[in-house]
Design an enzyme around this catalytic site. Structure first.
Site, PDB file in Angstrom:
ATOM      1  N   LYS A   1       0.911  -1.168  -0.071  1.00  0.00           N
ATOM      2  CA  LYS A   1      -0.084   0.067  -0.048  1.00  0.00           C
ATOM      3  C   LYS A   1       0.927   1.223   0.010  1.00  0.00           C
ATOM      4  O   LYS A   1       0.648   2.294  -0.798  1.00  0.00           O
ATOM      5  CB  LYS A   1      -0.854  -0.049   1.232  1.00  0.00           C
TER       6      LYS A   1
ATOM      7  N   ARG B   1      -9.638   0.937   8.847  1.00  0.00           N
ATOM      8  CA  ARG B   1      -9.134  -0.367   9.062  1.00  0.00           C
ATOM      9  C   ARG B   1     -10.243  -0.974   9.905  1.00  0.00           C
ATOM     10  O   ARG B   1      -9.857  -2.338  10.558  1.00  0.00           O
ATOM     11  CB  ARG B   1      -7.975  -0.163   9.956  1.00  0.00           C
TER      12      ARG B   1
ATOM     13  N   ARG C   1      11.825  -5.416   4.670  1.00  0.00           N
ATOM     14  CA  ARG C   1      11.435  -4.127   4.384  1.00  0.00           C
ATOM     15  C   ARG C   1      12.776  -3.436   5.423  1.00  0.00           C
ATOM     16  O   ARG C   1      13.097  -3.575   6.564  1.00  0.00           O
ATOM     17  CB  ARG C   1      10.209  -3.749   5.011  1.00  0.00           C
TER      18      ARG C   1
ATOM     19  N   ARG D   1      11.733  -1.762  11.161  1.00  0.00           N
ATOM     20  CA  ARG D   1      10.378  -1.417  11.931  1.00  0.00           C
ATOM     21  C   ARG D   1      10.021  -2.350  13.030  1.00  0.00           C
ATOM     22  O   ARG D   1      10.290  -3.477  12.803  1.00  0.00           O
ATOM     23  CB  ARG D   1       9.056  -1.405  11.134  1.00  0.00           C
TER      24      ARG D   1
ATOM     25  N   ARG E   1      -0.255  -8.865  13.630  1.00  0.00           N
ATOM     26  CA  ARG E   1      -0.941  -8.115  12.681  1.00  0.00           C
ATOM     27  C   ARG E   1      -1.886  -8.626  11.713  1.00  0.00           C
ATOM     28  O   ARG E   1      -2.898  -8.310  11.176  1.00  0.00           O
ATOM     29  CB  ARG E   1       0.361  -7.276  12.112  1.00  0.00           C
TER      30      ARG E   1
HETATM   31  P1  AP5 Z   1       4.947  -1.635   1.842  1.00  0.00           P
HETATM   32  O1  AP5 Z   1       4.344  -0.821   0.697  1.00  0.00           O
HETATM   33  O2  AP5 Z   1       5.750  -0.902   2.912  1.00  0.00           O
HETATM   34  O3  AP5 Z   1       3.569  -2.462   2.428  1.00  0.00           O
HETATM   35  P2  AP5 Z   1       2.358  -1.802   3.237  1.00  0.00           P
HETATM   36  O4  AP5 Z   1       1.175  -2.285   2.676  1.00  0.00           O
HETATM   37  O5  AP5 Z   1       2.246  -0.411   3.144  1.00  0.00           O
HETATM   38  O6  AP5 Z   1       2.570  -2.554   4.639  1.00  0.00           O
HETATM   39  P3  AP5 Z   1       2.732  -1.661   6.162  1.00  0.00           P
HETATM   40  O7  AP5 Z   1       3.255  -2.942   7.065  1.00  0.00           O
HETATM   41  O8  AP5 Z   1       3.012  -0.524   6.169  1.00  0.00           O
HETATM   42  O9  AP5 Z   1       0.935  -1.873   6.376  1.00  0.00           O
HETATM   43  P4  AP5 Z   1       0.477  -1.895   7.771  1.00  0.00           P
HETATM   44  O10 AP5 Z   1      -0.941  -1.798   7.325  1.00  0.00           O
HETATM   45  O11 AP5 Z   1       0.615  -3.135   8.683  1.00  0.00           O
HETATM   46  O12 AP5 Z   1       1.328  -0.849   8.470  1.00  0.00           O
HETATM   47  P5  AP5 Z   1       0.718   0.688   9.159  1.00  0.00           P
HETATM   48  O13 AP5 Z   1       2.099   1.231   9.113  1.00  0.00           O
HETATM   49  O14 AP5 Z   1      -0.334   1.210   8.224  1.00  0.00           O
HETATM   50  O15 AP5 Z   1       5.767  -2.906   1.301  1.00  0.00           O
HETATM   51  C1  AP5 Z   1       6.424  -3.624   2.249  1.00  0.00           C
HETATM   52  C2  AP5 Z   1       7.708  -4.071   1.803  1.00  0.00           C
HETATM   53  O16 AP5 Z   1       7.802  -4.898   0.563  1.00  0.00           O
HETATM   54  C3  AP5 Z   1       8.793  -3.017   1.482  1.00  0.00           C
HETATM   55  O17 AP5 Z   1       9.917  -3.200   1.844  1.00  0.00           O
HETATM   56  C4  AP5 Z   1       8.632  -2.797  -0.423  1.00  0.00           C
HETATM   57  O18 AP5 Z   1       9.835  -2.425  -0.833  1.00  0.00           O
HETATM   58  C5  AP5 Z   1       8.042  -4.371  -0.656  1.00  0.00           C
HETATM   59  N1  AP5 Z   1       7.441  -4.532  -1.506  1.00  0.00           N
HETATM   60  C6  AP5 Z   1       6.277  -3.530  -1.855  1.00  0.00           C
HETATM   61  N2  AP5 Z   1       5.750  -3.793  -3.156  1.00  0.00           N
HETATM   62  C7  AP5 Z   1       6.446  -4.903  -3.401  1.00  0.00           C
HETATM   63  C8  AP5 Z   1       6.315  -5.773  -4.714  1.00  0.00           C
HETATM   64  N3  AP5 Z   1       5.498  -5.568  -5.615  1.00  0.00           N
HETATM   65  N4  AP5 Z   1       7.395  -6.748  -4.872  1.00  0.00           N
HETATM   66  C9  AP5 Z   1       8.377  -6.952  -4.146  1.00  0.00           C
HETATM   67  N5  AP5 Z   1       8.548  -6.129  -2.767  1.00  0.00           N
HETATM   68  C10 AP5 Z   1       7.626  -5.147  -2.782  1.00  0.00           C
HETATM   69  O19 AP5 Z   1       0.423   0.456  10.560  1.00  0.00           O
HETATM   70  C11 AP5 Z   1       1.016   0.177  11.675  1.00  0.00           C
HETATM   71  C12 AP5 Z   1       0.507   0.116  12.891  1.00  0.00           C
HETATM   72  O20 AP5 Z   1      -0.071   1.400  12.940  1.00  0.00           O
HETATM   73  C13 AP5 Z   1      -0.876  -0.733  13.118  1.00  0.00           C
HETATM   74  O21 AP5 Z   1      -0.223  -2.208  13.525  1.00  0.00           O
HETATM   75  C14 AP5 Z   1      -1.577  -0.211  14.124  1.00  0.00           C
HETATM   76  O22 AP5 Z   1      -1.111  -0.422  15.201  1.00  0.00           O
HETATM   77  C15 AP5 Z   1      -1.285   1.267  13.834  1.00  0.00           C
HETATM   78  N6  AP5 Z   1      -2.419   1.911  12.809  1.00  0.00           N
HETATM   79  C16 AP5 Z   1      -2.196   2.285  11.611  1.00  0.00           C
HETATM   80  N7  AP5 Z   1      -3.217   2.752  11.082  1.00  0.00           N
HETATM   81  C17 AP5 Z   1      -4.478   2.237  12.067  1.00  0.00           C
HETATM   82  C18 AP5 Z   1      -5.595   2.643  11.935  1.00  0.00           C
HETATM   83  N8  AP5 Z   1      -6.403   3.067  10.858  1.00  0.00           N
HETATM   84  N9  AP5 Z   1      -6.363   2.413  13.098  1.00  0.00           N
HETATM   85  C19 AP5 Z   1      -5.922   1.945  14.255  1.00  0.00           C
HETATM   86  N10 AP5 Z   1      -4.482   1.531  14.223  1.00  0.00           N
HETATM   87  C20 AP5 Z   1      -3.577   1.849  13.098  1.00  0.00           C
END
Ligand code: AP5
Length: 221
Positions: A17, A92, A131, A164, A175
């Site tokens: 994402k 979410r 990552r 991270r 997660r």
């Molecule tokens: P990346 O693009 O970073 O993936 P992502 O989908 O953004 O993954 P996240 O782990 O950031 O999502 P998440 O939803 O768990 O975390 P968030 O920060 O929102 O890609 C991942 C890796 O793969 C990278 O190294 C990239 O280079 C590689 N990659 C990407 N595409 C690729 C491809 N096609 N091929 C090969 N490699 C590829 O949330 C973190 C925490 O915050 C949550 O656990 C929660 O505690 C809190 N939080 C955030 N939002 C909320 C909410 N709305 N409500 C409540 N708590 C929340």
């Protein structure tokens, strides 16, 4: 550029994402709003929000809905959102999605599209384990799929790359459980609203980018 690109990126942790949101940001000039990035910065800066959210992030649990909803309601009113926005990591939960409907209605706005990116568990684990994020500019890289020229150093700004806390194996498992229980039901929620576009998230970053652009075709131009 569409001055009104308003897109939600939906998908499990590691679906790509953030990676695709950053590419769309360049493409459409819309602003990426990553709730994860906002929360991690708040934790690093030890703000009241960060103190409240830190423990949830560490465990891979969701921060309470009211905290996140208030944060987004305020963020969407900021000036830069007039160019459009890409919601990465919000909503979410069903209550968050319902609140987003209310917030947008008050602003006389609607979503162009909800993009659901689907990736199987084994790919997610590979992506998250490798990552690396830049401490300075937030750029994403991957030790295998997008390796930096110099290990540990950001290609874009020369900043330090870090792993991270929540990308460790035991937290990843939690997660994914949280995603299935609380976030996956949003796929049906948005399907019923007619806003959903689903794409296969397995493939290279540029392949997925093409799929994203195709899915958005006609909705955002
Ligand atoms: P990346 O693009 O970073 O993936 P992502 O989908 O953004 O993954 P996240 O782990 O950031 O999502 P998440 O939803 O768990 O975390 P968030 O920060 O929102 O890609 C991942 C890796 O793969 C990278 O190294 C990239 O280079 C590689 N990659 C990407 N595409 C690729 C491809 N096609 N091929 C090969 N490699 C590829 O949330 C973190 C925490 O915050 C949550 O656990 C929660 O505690 C809190 N939080 C955030 N939002 C909320 C909410 N709305 N409500 C409540 N708590 C929340």
């Amino acid at each position: 550029m569409d001055a009104s690109a308003r897109v939600v990126l939906l998908g499990p942790p590691g679906a790509g994402k953030g990676t695709q949101a950053k590419l769309l940001e360049q493409e459409f000039g819309a602003v990426q709003i990553s709730t994860g990035d906002i929360l991690r910065k708040a934790v690093a800066d030890q703000t009241p929000l960060g103190k409240q959210a830190g423990d949830y992030l560490k465990r891979g649990a969701l921060v309470p809905d009211d905290v996140i909803i208030d944060l987004i309601a305020e963020r969407l009113q900021q000036k830069d959102c007039a160019k459009g926005f890409l919601l990465d990591g919000f909503p979410r939960t069903i209550p968050q999605a319902e609140s987003l409907d209310v917030i947008l209605k008050k602003l006389a706005l609607s979503l162009n599209c909800v993009l659901s990116v689907q990736v199987p568990r084994e790919v997610i684990i590979e992506r998250l384990a490798g990552r690396r994020t830049c401490k300075n500019c937030g750029a994403l890289s991957h030790v295998i799929f997008e390796p930096p020229k110099q290990p540990g150093v950001c290609d874009r700004c020369g900043g330090e790359l870090y792993q991270r806390d929540d990308d460790r194996e035991e937290t990843i498992a939690n997660r994914l459980t949280v995603y299935e229980a609380q976030t996956a039901p949003l796929v049906d929620y948005y399907r019923r609203q007619g806003a959903l576009r689903e794409i296969d998230g397995v493939g290279s970053i540029s392949e997925i980018r093409v799929r994203v652009m195709t899915a958005l075709g006609g909705l955002v131009s």
